[in-house]
Every structure is written in C-alpha cells, then in structure tokens.
Write a protein that holds these residues in place. Structure first.
Motif, PDB file in Angstrom:
ATOM      1  N   ARG A 273      -4.360  -0.577  -9.512  1.00  0.00           N
ATOM      2  CA  ARG A 273      -4.758   0.795  -9.189  1.00  0.00           C
ATOM      3  C   ARG A 273      -5.468   0.825  -7.838  1.00  0.00           C
ATOM      4  O   ARG A 273      -6.187  -0.108  -7.478  1.00  0.00           O
ATOM      5  CB  ARG A 273      -5.729   1.353 -10.248  1.00  0.00           C
ATOM      6  N   PHE A 274      -5.294   1.920  -7.113  1.00  0.00           N
ATOM      7  CA  PHE A 274      -6.007   2.166  -5.866  1.00  0.00           C
ATOM      8  C   PHE A 274      -7.452   2.507  -6.203  1.00  0.00           C
ATOM      9  O   PHE A 274      -7.717   3.234  -7.166  1.00  0.00           O
ATOM     10  CB  PHE A 274      -5.335   3.319  -5.117  1.00  0.00           C
ATOM     11  N   GLU A 275      -8.401   2.015  -5.425  1.00  0.00           N
ATOM     12  CA  GLU A 275      -9.811   2.203  -5.759  1.00  0.00           C
ATOM     13  C   GLU A 275     -10.243   3.662  -5.832  1.00  0.00           C
ATOM     14  O   GLU A 275     -11.200   3.997  -6.524  1.00  0.00           O
ATOM     15  CB  GLU A 275     -10.704   1.456  -4.778  1.00  0.00           C
TER      16      GLU A 275
ATOM     17  N   SER B  56      -5.307  12.093  -6.440  1.00  0.00           N
ATOM     18  CA  SER B  56      -5.470  11.882  -5.008  1.00  0.00           C
ATOM     19  C   SER B  56      -6.459  12.897  -4.471  1.00  0.00           C
ATOM     20  O   SER B  56      -6.346  14.091  -4.772  1.00  0.00           O
ATOM     21  CB  SER B  56      -4.133  12.037  -4.284  1.00  0.00           C
TER      22      SER B  56
ATOM     23  N   TRP C  22       2.622   1.583  -3.425  1.00  0.00           N
ATOM     24  CA  TRP C  22       1.705   1.845  -4.541  1.00  0.00           C
ATOM     25  C   TRP C  22       1.047   3.216  -4.459  1.00  0.00           C
ATOM     26  O   TRP C  22       0.619   3.763  -5.479  1.00  0.00           O
ATOM     27  CB  TRP C  22       0.649   0.748  -4.615  1.00  0.00           C
ATOM     28  N   LEU C  23       0.932   3.800  -3.278  1.00  0.00           N
ATOM     29  CA  LEU C  23       0.319   5.128  -3.162  1.00  0.00           C
ATOM     30  C   LEU C  23       1.069   6.190  -3.962  1.00  0.00           C
ATOM     31  O   LEU C  23       0.464   7.149  -4.433  1.00  0.00           O
ATOM     32  CB  LEU C  23       0.216   5.558  -1.703  1.00  0.00           C
TER      33      LEU C  23
ATOM     34  N   LEU D 125      -0.251   7.016  -7.641  1.00  0.00           N
ATOM     35  CA  LEU D 125      -1.583   7.568  -7.905  1.00  0.00           C
ATOM     36  C   LEU D 125      -1.560   8.596  -9.030  1.00  0.00           C
ATOM     37  O   LEU D 125      -0.646   9.410  -9.129  1.00  0.00           O
ATOM     38  CB  LEU D 125      -2.151   8.238  -6.650  1.00  0.00           C
TER      39      LEU D 125
ATOM     40  N   HIS E 283       0.837  -1.203   0.000  1.00  0.00           N
ATOM     41  CA  HIS E 283       0.000   0.000   0.000  1.00  0.00           C
ATOM     42  C   HIS E 283       0.875   1.259   0.000  1.00  0.00           C
ATOM     43  O   HIS E 283       0.641   2.178  -0.794  1.00  0.00           O
ATOM     44  CB  HIS E 283      -0.928  -0.024   1.209  1.00  0.00           C
TER      45      HIS E 283
ATOM     46  N   ASP F 131      -8.289   6.132  -6.991  1.00  0.00           N
ATOM     47  CA  ASP F 131      -7.585   6.816  -8.071  1.00  0.00           C
ATOM     48  C   ASP F 131      -8.565   6.963  -9.234  1.00  0.00           C
ATOM     49  O   ASP F 131      -9.736   6.593  -9.130  1.00  0.00           O
ATOM     50  CB  ASP F 131      -6.356   6.000  -8.485  1.00  0.00           C
TER      51      ASP F 131
ATOM     52  N   ASP G 192      -8.878  -2.642  -1.372  1.00  0.00           N
ATOM     53  CA  ASP G 192      -8.504  -1.297  -1.807  1.00  0.00           C
ATOM     54  C   ASP G 192      -7.914  -1.234  -3.216  1.00  0.00           C
ATOM     55  O   ASP G 192      -7.815  -0.154  -3.782  1.00  0.00           O
ATOM     56  CB  ASP G 192      -7.456  -0.691  -0.864  1.00  0.00           C
ATOM     57  N   TYR G 193      -7.514  -2.374  -3.753  1.00  0.00           N
ATOM     58  CA  TYR G 193      -6.792  -2.367  -5.029  1.00  0.00           C
ATOM     59  C   TYR G 193      -7.408  -3.322  -6.036  1.00  0.00           C
ATOM     60  O   TYR G 193      -7.978  -4.347  -5.678  1.00  0.00           O
ATOM     61  CB  TYR G 193      -5.316  -2.751  -4.816  1.00  0.00           C
TER      62      TYR G 193
END
Length: 94
Positions: free
Chosen positions: A76-78, A29, A22-23, A26, A19, A80, A60-61
């Motif tokens: 991808r982050f949910e 944000s 990967w942040l 983005l 996490h 983004d 989350d991903y």
C-alpha cells in the motif's frame, strides 16, 4: 546488479515504474474531490499495521498486516487508507 547478489530494491527506474503501476490501486487519494478531512489522519503510513518495505520503495510503500483490512498482505502507498485503520500508540508515521 551483479550475478549472485541479492536484489536490494534500489533501482530508481524500476522503483519509478512500480510507483506508477501501484498508484492505480489506491483506495483513497488526497487528489480526489470527495476525499474526507478525517481520512487525512488515518493514512496507511500512520497505521500500526503498516510495515514499510526496505530500500527506496520503503520510503513510500509498505505492506498491510491488518487481518481486518481488505488490503491485508498487500503493498500500500503510505498516503492511502481504509476503514480498518489502527492508531499507533506513539503517533508516528512511516
């Protein structure tokens, strides 16, 4: 994890480290001062091309599967998003 057992992705320490790494990837944000209101409704987790990962990371991903997106084939982050967002007919998220 026992030898010979498949990886389940449910290792909290590993997931926390993923996490954090990967942040930085983005595209958008919600914490950015220039985040646009219209982007809130077009987050990856609500896109019809977003496929959630399994295990804890899937909370989350997910992977982008939109051939028109620059993020096709990437995790991808949910929360983004991108310019190639595709509405889900049922309006679901995640």
């Amino acid at each position: 994890m026992a030898a010979g057992q498949p990886w389940t992705g449910d290792d909290q320490d590993h997931n926390d480290r993923c996490h954090e790494r990967w942040l930085v990837l983005l595209n958008r944000s919600t914490a950015q001062p220039d985040y646009r209101d219209e982007w809130y409704e077009a987050q990856c987790g609500g896109c019809r091309f977003w496929i959630a990962l399994s295990g804890q990371l899937g909370q989350d991903y997910g992977a982008c599967s939109n051939p028109a997106s620059p993020f096709d084939g990437r995790v991808r982050f949910e929360h983004d998003g991108c310019q190639s967002f595709g509405d889900r007919p049922d309006g679901s998220f995640g």
